[in-house]
Structures are given as C-alpha cells and as structure tokens.
Design a protein around this motif. Structure first.
Motif, PDB file in Angstrom:
ATOM      1  N   LEU A  69       0.840  -1.140   0.064  1.00  0.00           N
ATOM      2  CA  LEU A  69      -0.112   0.148   0.071  1.00  0.00           C
ATOM      3  C   LEU A  69       0.673   1.198  -0.232  1.00  0.00           C
ATOM      4  CD1 LEU A  69      -2.711  -0.728   2.747  1.00  0.00           C
ATOM      5  CD2 LEU A  69      -3.159  -0.490   0.375  1.00  0.00           C
ATOM      6  N   THR A  70       0.336   2.353  -0.616  1.00  0.00           N
ATOM      7  CA  THR A  70       1.170   3.703  -0.292  1.00  0.00           C
ATOM      8  C   THR A  70      -0.107   4.713   0.082  1.00  0.00           C
ATOM      9  OG1 THR A  70       2.318   3.163  -2.486  1.00  0.00           O
ATOM     10  CG2 THR A  70       2.096   5.638  -1.685  1.00  0.00           C
ATOM     11  N   LEU A  71       0.679   5.220   1.184  1.00  0.00           N
ATOM     12  CA  LEU A  71      -0.076   6.147   1.834  1.00  0.00           C
ATOM     13  C   LEU A  71       0.207   7.667   1.615  1.00  0.00           C
ATOM     14  CD1 LEU A  71       0.065   4.879   5.716  1.00  0.00           C
ATOM     15  CD2 LEU A  71      -1.613   4.427   3.793  1.00  0.00           C
ATOM     16  N   SER A  72      -0.592   8.408   1.302  1.00  0.00           N
ATOM     17  CA  SER A  72      -0.513   9.884   1.265  1.00  0.00           C
ATOM     18  C   SER A  72      -0.764  10.858   2.242  1.00  0.00           C
ATOM     19  CB  SER A  72      -1.012  10.358  -0.071  1.00  0.00           C
ATOM     20  OG  SER A  72      -0.724   9.417  -1.132  1.00  0.00           O
ATOM     21  N   CYS A  73      -0.164  11.816   2.301  1.00  0.00           N
ATOM     22  CA  CYS A  73      -0.361  12.956   3.454  1.00  0.00           C
ATOM     23  C   CYS A  73      -0.206  14.239   2.712  1.00  0.00           C
ATOM     24  CB  CYS A  73       0.469  12.830   4.511  1.00  0.00           C
ATOM     25  SG  CYS A  73       0.746  14.012   5.764  1.00  0.00           S
ATOM     26  N   ALA A  74      -1.519  14.993   2.629  1.00  0.00           N
ATOM     27  CA  ALA A  74      -1.640  15.985   1.640  1.00  0.00           C
ATOM     28  C   ALA A  74      -1.766  17.174   2.632  1.00  0.00           C
ATOM     29  CB  ALA A  74      -2.772  16.009   0.978  1.00  0.00           C
ATOM     30  N   ALA A  75      -0.786  18.348   2.525  1.00  0.00           N
ATOM     31  CA  ALA A  75      -0.656  19.243   3.517  1.00  0.00           C
ATOM     32  C   ALA A  75      -1.641  20.643   2.800  1.00  0.00           C
ATOM     33  CB  ALA A  75       0.765  19.671   3.716  1.00  0.00           C
ATOM     34  N   SER A  76      -2.148  21.275   3.566  1.00  0.00           N
ATOM     35  CA  SER A  76      -2.968  22.352   3.203  1.00  0.00           C
ATOM     36  C   SER A  76      -2.260  23.617   2.929  1.00  0.00           C
ATOM     37  CB  SER A  76      -3.971  22.896   4.154  1.00  0.00           C
ATOM     38  OG  SER A  76      -3.384  23.316   5.511  1.00  0.00           O
TER      39      SER A  76
ATOM     40  N   ALA B 174       6.488  20.118  -4.018  1.00  0.00           N
ATOM     41  CA  ALA B 174       5.819  20.728  -4.993  1.00  0.00           C
ATOM     42  C   ALA B 174       4.479  20.572  -5.001  1.00  0.00           C
ATOM     43  CB  ALA B 174       6.317  20.638  -6.554  1.00  0.00           C
ATOM     44  N   LYS B 175       4.241  19.285  -4.421  1.00  0.00           N
ATOM     45  CA  LYS B 175       2.777  19.144  -4.446  1.00  0.00           C
ATOM     46  C   LYS B 175       2.426  19.185  -3.060  1.00  0.00           C
ATOM     47  CE  LYS B 175       2.743  16.245  -8.477  1.00  0.00           C
ATOM     48  NZ  LYS B 175       2.282  14.829  -9.004  1.00  0.00           N
ATOM     49  N   ASN B 176       3.084  19.622  -1.999  1.00  0.00           N
ATOM     50  CA  ASN B 176       2.781  19.732  -0.513  1.00  0.00           C
ATOM     51  C   ASN B 176       2.179  18.200  -0.087  1.00  0.00           C
ATOM     52  OD1 ASN B 176       3.075  22.497  -0.625  1.00  0.00           O
ATOM     53  ND2 ASN B 176       1.059  22.753  -1.138  1.00  0.00           N
ATOM     54  N   THR B 177       2.755  17.251  -0.475  1.00  0.00           N
ATOM     55  CA  THR B 177       2.548  16.001  -0.261  1.00  0.00           C
ATOM     56  C   THR B 177       3.531  14.786   0.224  1.00  0.00           C
ATOM     57  OG1 THR B 177       0.610  16.055  -1.929  1.00  0.00           O
ATOM     58  CG2 THR B 177       1.207  13.840  -1.028  1.00  0.00           C
ATOM     59  N   GLY B 178       3.255  14.062   1.364  1.00  0.00           N
ATOM     60  CA  GLY B 178       4.145  12.895   1.760  1.00  0.00           C
ATOM     61  C   GLY B 178       3.893  11.795   1.445  1.00  0.00           C
ATOM     62  N   PHE B 179       4.603  10.814   1.268  1.00  0.00           N
ATOM     63  CA  PHE B 179       4.107   9.454   1.053  1.00  0.00           C
ATOM     64  C   PHE B 179       4.776   8.321   2.075  1.00  0.00           C
ATOM     65  CE2 PHE B 179       2.328  10.729  -2.732  1.00  0.00           C
ATOM     66  CZ  PHE B 179       2.940  11.968  -3.313  1.00  0.00           C
ATOM     67  N   LEU B 180       4.356   7.281   2.369  1.00  0.00           N
ATOM     68  CA  LEU B 180       4.684   6.187   2.749  1.00  0.00           C
ATOM     69  C   LEU B 180       4.560   4.925   2.116  1.00  0.00           C
ATOM     70  CD1 LEU B 180       6.119   5.039   5.340  1.00  0.00           C
ATOM     71  CD2 LEU B 180       4.035   4.615   6.419  1.00  0.00           C
ATOM     72  N   GLN B 181       5.369   4.338   1.495  1.00  0.00           N
ATOM     73  CA  GLN B 181       5.215   3.180   0.516  1.00  0.00           C
ATOM     74  C   GLN B 181       5.540   2.060   1.490  1.00  0.00           C
ATOM     75  OE1 GLN B 181       4.588   2.606  -2.816  1.00  0.00           O
ATOM     76  NE2 GLN B 181       4.559   0.414  -2.048  1.00  0.00           N
TER      77      GLN B 181
END
Length: 124
Positions: free
Chosen positions: A18-25, A75-82
């Motif tokens: 699974l890949t989790l995403s973390c979108a920041a405002s 650039a997309k204000n996003t982090g991930f956890l693969q």
C-alpha cells in the motif's frame, strides 16, 4: 496552521503493498520535517519513519526497515509512505505529522501538526 490529510489506507493481504499519502494544506509544509506514526488497538502510538524538510535524509523504525519507504514531493505539498511486504502486525491506524524543526524527529511530542489517521488492515 498546517492541516494534514492522510489517504491510501485499506485492507490488504499479507505480503501485499500500500502507499499512503499525506496532503498538506499549506506550502509551508515544504519547510517542515514529516513523520509517520501508527497505533494498533490497545497499543501506544509508535514511530514508523521520518524525513527531513528537503527529502534527502530519512530513517525508519527497525520493524519496517527494508519494507517501508518514506518520501515527499514539496511541489505538491504531499508526503508518502510506501509499504511493501505487509504483515498482520502492521495493522494499525497510520498518522502523518509535521514539525517545524531542522532535524528528523522520532518522538511524537516533537510534532505539532497531525492528520486524522488512515486505517491499514493486513489479513493473514
């Protein structure tokens, strides 16, 4: 104030990914360290992985070393956890967090901003 929203959780069989995403405002997410934590039922929240603001340094808990990878796209204000080779013991609510520090925190108390969490369930 940075608002974080996790996504990507779900149900997966053991050995799956699974890949989790973390979108920041806020764009200021790009100058903050980011971490992932998890909390299983009846257990304390535990550190999973963290990455510095620029994304060139990171580390993981021993329990996920070699299976999980943390990354970010400022650039997309996003982090991930693969997450690869998932096991039933990885079942938990996963939270992303951000901290306005130059180092890479592993302690939850060092993080100021938290998401609401996303459930990951791994079946055997």
């Amino acid at each position: 104030q940075v608002r974080l929203v996790e996504s990507g959780g779900g149900l997966v069989q053991a050995g799956g990914s699974l890949t989790l995403s973390c979108a920041a405002s806020e764009r200021t997410f790009g100058d903050k360290a980011m971490g992932w934590f998890r909390q299983a039922p009846g257990k304390e929240r535990e550190f999973v992985a963290a990455i510095n603001w620029s994304g060139d340094r990171s580390y993981r808990a021993d329990s996920v070393e070699g299976r999980f990878t943390i990354s970010r796209d400022n650039a997309k204000n996003t982090g991930f956890l693969q997450m690869n080779s998932l096991q039933p013991e990885d079942t938990a609510v996963y939270y992303c967090a951000a901290a306005s520090v130059s180092y890479i925190p592993a302690a939850s108390q060092d993080y100021v901003y938290w998401g609401q969490g996303t459930q990951v369930t791994v079946s055997s």
